[in-house]
Design an enzyme around this catalytic site. Structure first.
Site, mmCIF file in Angstrom:
data_model
loop_
_atom_site.group_PDB
_atom_site.id
_atom_site.type_symbol
_atom_site.label_atom_id
_atom_site.label_comp_id
_atom_site.label_asym_id
_atom_site.label_seq_id
_atom_site.Cartn_x
_atom_site.Cartn_y
_atom_site.Cartn_z
ATOM 1 N N HIS A 181 0.840 -1.205 0.000
ATOM 2 C CA HIS A 181 0.000 0.000 0.000
ATOM 3 C C HIS A 181 0.876 1.257 0.000
ATOM 4 O O HIS A 181 0.605 2.210 -0.736
ATOM 5 C CB HIS A 181 -0.890 0.044 1.258
ATOM 6 C CG HIS A 181 -1.918 -1.041 1.346
ATOM 7 N ND1 HIS A 181 -2.065 -1.831 2.452
ATOM 8 C CD2 HIS A 181 -2.868 -1.459 0.466
ATOM 9 C CE1 HIS A 181 -3.061 -2.684 2.273
ATOM 10 N NE2 HIS A 181 -3.557 -2.482 1.067
ATOM 11 N N ARG A 206 -1.228 -6.049 -8.088
ATOM 12 C CA ARG A 206 -0.060 -6.872 -7.755
ATOM 13 C C ARG A 206 0.220 -7.874 -8.854
ATOM 14 O O ARG A 206 1.363 -8.119 -9.220
ATOM 15 C CB ARG A 206 -0.308 -7.638 -6.451
ATOM 16 C CG ARG A 206 -0.347 -6.777 -5.230
ATOM 17 C CD ARG A 206 -0.915 -7.516 -4.067
ATOM 18 N NE ARG A 206 -2.306 -7.853 -4.311
ATOM 19 C CZ ARG A 206 -3.170 -8.243 -3.389
ATOM 20 N NH1 ARG A 206 -2.762 -8.395 -2.148
ATOM 21 N NH2 ARG A 206 -4.419 -8.498 -3.685
#
Ligand code: PNS
Length: 168
Positions: free
Chosen positions: A17, A91
């Site tokens: 994050h 991701r």
């Protein structure tokens, strides 16, 4: 002036994050990182208020980044704060289908809002909040996976849990 919003559960915030926040802050003039309370997610490590506290600590040295929290529809919140671009982290290709669906739904609700994706650094591509929570409960060393603001609070939880089990 482009005001982007990076929404998420952030339960808890991990290094993936933080990587997305830093990258997005370099792209957009202004970035709001917005914590959502998703009541459907029962396995919560932190309350939305605690997650916000962590995000505020992390973004303290980022002049164009603000942390906030909201409930309700993301596009309504964005209209209220003047945000026009959604930022989501990717991701791996496995994230894409879920994100694509959300991007289309958000566009259908508000065609003026654009969704953009930021790829996390490869070294964080295996990280997820779910795994971080599991590892934390099992006592793993998370210092290479989460920022100090998260680590401290996770350790405090572990300490409380272990002192309770000693008292029992
Ligand atoms: O970190 P997460 O849990 O993958 O984030 C999902 C999130 C919070 C971005 C999404 O659930 C969301 O936007 N929630 C707000 C409610 C909303 O607008 N739902 C419609 C999305 S199509």
């Amino acid at each position: 002036m482009v005001h982007a919003v990076y929404p998420g559960s952030f339960d808890p915030v991990h290094n993936g994050h933080v990587d997305v926040i830093r990258r997005a802050a370099r792209i957009y003039d202004r970035l709001t990182v917005a914590v959502v309370n998703n009541p459907l997610k029962s396995d919560q490590a932190f309350t939305p208020e605690q997650r916000l506290e962590i995000l505020r600590e992390i973004t303290d040295d980022m002049p164009n980044v603000t942390a906030d929290r909201f409930s309700g529809l993301l596009v309504d919140y964005m209209r209220d704060i003047g945000g026009t671009v959604i930022v989501k982290g990717l991701r791996a290709i496995s994230d894409f289908e879920y994100e694509l669906q959300m991007a289309h739904l958000n566009r259908q609700i508000n065609p003026d809002v654009e969704t953009t994706f930021v790829m996390t650094a490869t070294r964080w591509s295996y990280l997820s909040s779910t795994r971080v929570k599991e590892l934390s409960r099992l006592g793993a060393d998370l210092s290479s996976m989460v920022p100090p603001a998260t680590l401290r609070r996770l350790q405090a939880q572990t300490d409380v849990a272990s002192s309770k089990s000693q008292d029992a």
